[in-house]
Design a protein around this motif. Structure first.
Motif, PDB file in Angstrom:
ATOM      1  N   TYR A 184       0.983  -1.152  -0.060  1.00 44.28           N
ATOM      2  CA  TYR A 184       0.127  -0.079   0.060  1.00 44.28           C
ATOM      3  C   TYR A 184       0.761   1.233  -0.102  1.00 44.28           C
ATOM      4  O   TYR A 184       0.734   2.177  -0.857  1.00 44.28           O
ATOM      5  CB  TYR A 184      -0.837  -0.122   1.301  1.00 44.28           C
ATOM      6  N   TYR A 232       2.935   1.842  -3.197  1.00 46.98           N
ATOM      7  CA  TYR A 232       2.005   2.198  -4.484  1.00 46.98           C
ATOM      8  C   TYR A 232       1.645   3.713  -4.233  1.00 46.98           C
ATOM      9  O   TYR A 232       1.432   4.438  -5.371  1.00 46.98           O
ATOM     10  CB  TYR A 232       0.670   1.388  -4.128  1.00 46.98           C
ATOM     11  N   TYR A 233       1.449   4.290  -3.246  1.00 46.45           N
ATOM     12  CA  TYR A 233       0.937   5.547  -2.939  1.00 46.45           C
ATOM     13  C   TYR A 233       2.115   6.575  -2.555  1.00 46.45           C
ATOM     14  O   TYR A 233       1.914   7.727  -2.878  1.00 46.45           O
ATOM     15  CB  TYR A 233      -0.079   5.753  -1.810  1.00 46.45           C
TER      16      TYR A 233
END
Length: 86
Positions: free
Chosen positions: A56, A59-60
């Motif tokens: 997560y 990815y961000y």
């Protein structure tokens, strides 16, 4: 000396991260589990938490490599538990 040579080698970065992905969740589980089955359960839980949160974050956050982020997210609970259970 062997650890320094392994870290300095660019080719072994994948192998080192793979080893860390196996060792860190199981070490965390052994800190919390009172029996082997409990330690295995804790290990699976921390591996899932570290994997999902690391993916997560990578990815961000642009520029974050996924493997290193997963190891970082797996290592944080280990060090917190080690400090709290000292």
């Amino acid at each position: 000396l062997i650890a320094f040579a392994a870290v300095a080698s660019v080719r072994l970065v994948g192998a080192l991260l793979t080893t860390a992905l196996f060792v860190i969740p199981s070490a965390t589980g052994l800190k919390l589990g009172k029996s082997l089955s409990h330690a295995m359960g804790w290990s699976v839980l921390f591996a899932l938490i570290g994997g999902i949160s690391g993916l997560y974050l990578s990815y961000y956050i642009p520029g974050m490599p996924s493997g290193a982020t997963i190891v970082l997210c797996s290592g944080i609970p280990y060090f917190l538990i080690r400090i709290l259970k000292a």
